[in-house]
Design a protein around this motif. Structure first.
Motif, short mmCIF file in Angstrom:
data_model
loop_
_atom_site.label_atom_id
_atom_site.label_comp_id
_atom_site.label_asym_id
_atom_site.label_seq_id
_atom_site.Cartn_x
_atom_site.Cartn_y
_atom_site.Cartn_z
N GLY A 38 0.81 -1.21 0.00
CA GLY A 38 0.00 0.00 0.00
C GLY A 38 0.84 1.26 0.00
N VAL A 39 1.91 1.25 0.79
CA VAL A 39 2.81 2.42 0.84
C VAL A 39 3.50 2.61 -0.52
N ILE A 40 3.95 1.51 -1.13
CA ILE A 40 4.62 1.60 -2.43
C ILE A 40 3.66 2.16 -3.49
N ILE A 41 2.43 1.64 -3.51
CA ILE A 41 1.43 2.13 -4.47
C ILE A 41 1.15 3.61 -4.24
N LEU A 42 1.04 4.00 -2.97
CA LEU A 42 0.76 5.40 -2.65
C LEU A 42 1.90 6.31 -3.10
N VAL A 43 3.14 5.88 -2.90
CA VAL A 43 4.30 6.68 -3.33
C VAL A 43 4.32 6.81 -4.85
N ILE A 44 4.05 5.71 -5.56
CA ILE A 44 4.02 5.76 -7.03
C ILE A 44 2.94 6.73 -7.51
N ILE A 45 1.78 6.68 -6.89
CA ILE A 45 0.69 7.58 -7.27
C ILE A 45 1.08 9.03 -7.04
N LEU A 46 1.68 9.32 -5.89
CA LEU A 46 2.08 10.69 -5.59
C LEU A 46 3.14 11.20 -6.56
N ILE A 47 4.09 10.34 -6.91
CA ILE A 47 5.11 10.73 -7.88
C ILE A 47 4.47 11.00 -9.24
N PHE A 48 3.58 10.12 -9.67
CA PHE A 48 2.90 10.28 -10.95
C PHE A 48 2.06 11.56 -10.97
N GLU A 49 1.29 11.79 -9.91
CA GLU A 49 0.47 13.00 -9.84
C GLU A 49 1.34 14.25 -9.83
N GLY A 50 2.47 14.19 -9.14
CA GLY A 50 3.37 15.34 -9.11
C GLY A 50 3.95 15.64 -10.47
N LEU A 51 4.36 14.59 -11.20
CA LEU A 51 4.90 14.79 -12.54
C LEU A 51 3.84 15.35 -13.49
N MET A 52 2.62 14.83 -13.42
CA MET A 52 1.55 15.32 -14.27
C MET A 52 1.23 16.78 -13.96
N PHE A 53 1.29 17.15 -12.69
CA PHE A 53 1.04 18.55 -12.31
C PHE A 53 2.12 19.46 -12.89
N ILE A 54 3.39 19.03 -12.80
CA ILE A 54 4.49 19.84 -13.34
C ILE A 54 4.36 19.99 -14.85
N ILE A 55 4.04 18.88 -15.54
CA ILE A 55 3.88 18.94 -17.00
C ILE A 55 2.73 19.87 -17.38
N GLN A 56 1.62 19.80 -16.66
CA GLN A 56 0.47 20.66 -16.96
C GLN A 56 0.81 22.12 -16.73
N GLN A 57 1.55 22.40 -15.67
CA GLN A 57 1.94 23.78 -15.40
C GLN A 57 2.86 24.32 -16.49
N ARG A 58 3.77 23.50 -16.98
CA ARG A 58 4.68 23.93 -18.05
C ARG A 58 3.91 24.18 -19.34
N LYS A 59 2.94 23.34 -19.65
CA LYS A 59 2.13 23.54 -20.85
C LYS A 59 1.36 24.85 -20.77
N GLU A 60 0.74 25.12 -19.63
CA GLU A 60 -0.01 26.36 -19.47
C GLU A 60 0.91 27.57 -19.54
N HIS A 61 2.11 27.45 -18.99
CA HIS A 61 3.05 28.56 -19.06
C HIS A 61 3.48 28.82 -20.50
N ALA A 62 3.78 27.74 -21.24
CA ALA A 62 4.19 27.90 -22.63
C ALA A 62 3.06 28.49 -23.47
N LYS A 63 1.84 28.10 -23.18
CA LYS A 63 0.69 28.63 -23.92
C LYS A 63 0.50 30.11 -23.65
N SER A 64 0.62 30.51 -22.39
CA SER A 64 0.47 31.92 -22.04
C SER A 64 1.57 32.77 -22.66
N VAL A 65 2.80 32.25 -22.70
CA VAL A 65 3.91 32.98 -23.33
C VAL A 65 3.67 33.15 -24.82
#
Length: 245
Positions: free
Chosen positions: A167-194
């Motif tokens: 359960g802890v391993i699955i939770l860590v993987i999910i948090l890492i995945f969600e964090g990466l997706m958040f960073i990618i989405q933020q970069r896309k929005e920043h590039a679009k605004s620029v």
């Protein structure tokens, strides 16, 4: 504030269907496997008996652990039970209010391991020997790594502990995945605004600017034709009047 909390609790999506159809069967299966394994070990082995299962990888070593997972805090079973009860209660509350399926799957493993161990303390045998002889309320541990990497061979655990680890391993993987997706989405929005800020004109402005010019050109094209037609009509009317006279 209290009314807002009531409305939030009333209208929240608890994902009960997913919890009952998917999470509950998984939970019951994990708890059952843990309890069956503990019951078989208690019935077929003696306390402190050790057997080789997979040489160089895993062995059976039957002990009663009065402490927490992996033998921690074995000298204070009361504190271990209190902490286990608090953690189990917290996980259950989080599970009730959670509705994200990924996190629910991780919470199912965590909850299954926690509930399996805390309830198994009620029927686990009493410790027969050692410093904790005579203590009840422990957990049956019987799995032990058969290698010494990072002192792994010193840990004795059970399937419920394995469920918690998963359960802890699955939770860590999910948090890492969600964090990466958040960073990618933020970069896309920043590039679009620029890109929008660097654009000289928007398409809507270009249409608005060119439309009046087109209309003026068309008006210039048709205006001479209209004037010529009017002059021709006037000349014809004048000729008719002169012919009658």
């Amino acid at each position: 504030m209290w009314l807002n909390l009531q409305q939030w609790l009333k209208h929240r999506d608890y994902a009960w269907k997913f919890k009952l159809v998917v999470c509950l069967p998984v939970f019951l299966t994990l708890v059952s496997f843990d309890w069956i394994s503990k019951g078989v070990v208690a019935a077929l082995m003696e306390q402190n008996e050790s057997l080789s299962f997979i040489p160089g990888f895993l062995r059976f070593n039957y002990v009663i652990n009065p402490g927490a997972a992996y033998g921690f805090n074995s000298g204070n079973p009361a504190l271990a039970i209190i902490l286990a009860a608090l953690v189990t209660t917290f996980l259950t509350i989080v599970f009730i209010f959670a509705n994200d399926r990924k996190f629910l799957f991780a919470l199912t493993f965590l909850g299954a391991g926690s509930w399996a161990n805390i309830l198994a303390r009620a029927w686990a045998p009493m410790v027969l020997s050692g410093a904790n002889a005579g203590i009840k309320g422990g957990v049956i541990d019987f799995l032990q790594w058969d290698f010494t990497f990072l002192n792994s061979s010193t840990y004795i655990f059970n399937l419920a502990d394995v469920w918690v680890t998963f359960g802890v391993i699955i939770l860590v993987i999910i948090l890492i995945f969600e964090g990466l997706m958040f960073i990618i989405q933020q970069r896309k929005e920043h590039a679009k605004s620029v890109a929008i800020n660097q654009a000289p004109h928007s398409p809507s402005n270009e249409i608005k600017e060119t439309k009046p010019d087109n209309l003026s050109v068309e008006e210039d094209q048709y205006q001479p034709q209209s004037t010529t037609t009017n002059n021709a009509s006037s000349q014809t009317l004048t000729d008719d009047i002169e012919s009658e006279n």
